[in-house]
Design an enzyme around this catalytic site. Structure first.
Site, PDB file in Angstrom:
ATOM      1  N   TYR A   1     -12.118 -19.617  15.802  1.00  0.00           N
ATOM      2  CA  TYR A   1     -12.181 -20.576  14.689  1.00  0.00           C
ATOM      3  C   TYR A   1     -10.939 -21.466  14.659  1.00  0.00           C
ATOM      4  CZ  TYR A   1     -16.071 -18.060  12.492  1.00  0.00           C
ATOM      5  OH  TYR A   1     -17.279 -17.497  12.213  1.00  0.00           O
TER       6      TYR A   1
ATOM      7  N   LYS B   1      -4.411   9.838  -2.370  1.00  0.00           N
ATOM      8  CA  LYS B   1      -5.033   8.704  -3.073  1.00  0.00           C
ATOM      9  C   LYS B   1      -5.407   7.586  -2.094  1.00  0.00           C
ATOM     10  CE  LYS B   1      -0.503   6.651  -3.895  1.00  0.00           C
ATOM     11  NZ  LYS B   1       0.646   6.585  -4.822  1.00  0.00           N
TER      12      LYS B   1
HETATM   13  C1  LIG Z   1       1.772   7.203  -4.270  1.00  0.00           C
HETATM   14  C2  LIG Z   1       2.692   8.050  -5.056  1.00  0.00           C
HETATM   15  C3  LIG Z   1       3.505   9.009  -4.428  1.00  0.00           C
HETATM   16  C4  LIG Z   1       3.625   9.136  -2.917  1.00  0.00           C
HETATM   17  O1  LIG Z   1       4.593   8.222  -2.452  1.00  0.00           O
HETATM   18  P1  LIG Z   1       5.019   8.187  -0.906  1.00  0.00           P
HETATM   19  O2  LIG Z   1       6.133   7.211  -0.852  1.00  0.00           O
HETATM   20  O3  LIG Z   1       3.814   7.726  -0.157  1.00  0.00           O
HETATM   21  O4  LIG Z   1       5.396   9.567  -0.525  1.00  0.00           O
HETATM   22  C5  LIG Z   1       4.244   9.855  -5.234  1.00  0.00           C
HETATM   23  N1  LIG Z   1       4.206   9.753  -6.585  1.00  0.00           N
HETATM   24  C6  LIG Z   1       3.463   8.834  -7.211  1.00  0.00           C
HETATM   25  C7  LIG Z   1       3.474   8.768  -8.704  1.00  0.00           C
HETATM   26  C8  LIG Z   1       2.684   7.952  -6.479  1.00  0.00           C
HETATM   27  O5  LIG Z   1       1.942   7.022  -7.116  1.00  0.00           O
END
Ligand SMILES: *Cc1c(COP(=O)(O)O)cnc(C)c1O
Length: 375
Positions: free
Chosen positions: A266, A36
């Site tokens: 800046y 994701k």
């Molecule tokens: C993002 C997510 C994961 C992965 O978590 P990590 O700590 O990056 O391994 C797993 N399950 C869900 C529901 C998530 O949203």
């Protein structure tokens, strides 16, 4: 030169991190690669391809558009959607390859009407306080799901604080609640459910949480979920070696030779105290270099660290390279990664900018090219 700035993704590191998880989970447990949010900045399609080649069984994403993009690119891949799906996408998932984590029976029914072949995974809130049904509602919800003819294929929960502590009673309580919910739904006539709860930290720490699938994000990228996770494993005497997959490289676009007493950037927040050589880099907060790195962070060039001076601009940053001999425009700069004996980690930047490594890499602008490399 085509690009000054690139994100290099080491496919051998990603594969090794996944292989490490494969070696600790049961053979029957599926390995979901969480890609994701542009694969936490690593590039979604690039990372998904590497993960599938390295033996990931499932690609896990947050959103419907992410899922559909991957579905087009990888026609054989199984895809799990973990986040909320708007009703305009309900008809997009009519294939067995898709599973969607859903907490609301009405939404399940909507998806099932329009995509009857999609698998639904019931989300249970065991202590995250976000989405999911309450564990005590599991049996009642299962009855409703049965009545509505929903294609329930899985059940899932998410740990709230495994990363935050070295003491894990809250996670253990969540696991117990989840197990009870799984039993309750299974005994309502859903015997074949895929039950899953573990993300990186919980998959490393709790073998009893592996169940039918693990959802691995941050550790696949070679980053530790937290220092507490690393410490907890050390206390348990279990070794995990993770290899960061991402390097962020750019090139010096200009060297400024400034006299003593000159201001940089800046707000004139930095003043040279002696004649200085200042490297200008074509990366700023738009590209994903946090503005809190102003006068605080480092870069590596010529095998040496150089301090960021003045404020990080929208698209440029300056660094003091006075001590580096022979440095010139066009020289390579490492913002994250190894160069010679030096290394800048996402954790170091997260420490300076008051966040976690997850955010540091996820914020790297998705427009920058991702280039796949090897060891
Ligand atoms: C993002 C997510 C994961 C992965 O978590 P990590 O700590 O990056 O391994 C797993 N399950 C869900 C529901 C998530 O949203």
């Amino acid at each position: 030169m085509k690009n000054h700035t690139v994100i290099e993704i080491n496919k051998d590191a990603l594969a090794a991190n996944l292989a490490m998880f494969r070696s600790v989970i049961p053979r029957s447990t599926r390995l979901a690669a969480v890609v994701k949010s542009n694969a936490y900045g690593h590039g979604m399609t690039e990372t998904a391809g590497i993960a599938l080649d390295a033996g990931a069984d499932v690609l896990a994403v947050n959103s419907a558009p992410e899922a559909l993009l991957l579905a087009g690119q990888f026609p054989q891949a199984k895809i799990l959607v973990m986040g909320v799906v708007p009703s305009s996408f309900f008809s997009s998932f009519n294939h067995e390859r898709f599973s969607l984590m859903v907490s609301d029976v009405e939404i399940m029914a909507g998806i099932s009407r329009q995509s009857p072949r999609a698998g639904i995974h019931l989300k249970v809130d065991t202590g995250m306080g976000r989405l999911g049904i309450a564990p005590e509602d599991a049996a009642r919800t299962a009855e409703q799901i049965k009545k509505d003819g929903i294609n329930l294929t899985g059940i899932a929960t998410h740990f709230a604080s495994t990363e935050d502590f070295t003491e894990h009673s809250y996670s253990m309580r969540q696991l117990t609640l989840f197990r009870e919910a799984v039993d309750s739904v299974k005994s309502s006539g859903f015997g074949q459910l895929t039950a899953h709860c573990a993300a990186s930290a919980s998959a490393m720490l709790f073998p009893e949480a592996h169940m039918d699938m693990v959802r691995i994000g941050i550790a696949m990228y070679g980053l530790w979920p937290s220092e507490q996770t690393r410490l907890s494993l050390k206390i348990l005497g279990r070794e995990f070696s993770l290899k960061p997959a991402l390097s962020w490289k750019t090139r010096i676009i200009h060297i400024n030779n400034l006299p003593a007493g000159a201001y940089v950037g800046y707000g004139s927040t930095y003043k040279t105290t002696a004649p200085a050589k200042v490297a200008v880099l074509p990366v700023g907060y738009y590209e994903g270099l946090d503005r809190k790195m102003s006068n605080s962070g480092y870069i590596i060039t010529g095998g040496q660290r150089a301090r960021i001076i003045g404020r990080v601009c929208m698209n440029m940053t300056m660094a003091d390279v006075t001590h580096i001999s022979g440095v010139k425009a066009g020289d390579e700069v490492t913002l994250i990664g190894c160069s010679g004996q030096e290394e800048i980690t996402a954790d170091e930047i997260a420490g300076i900018t008051g966040t976690i490594n997850y955010e540091t890499v996820t914020r790297i602008n998705s427009e920058l090219p991702r280039i796949i490399t090897g060891d």
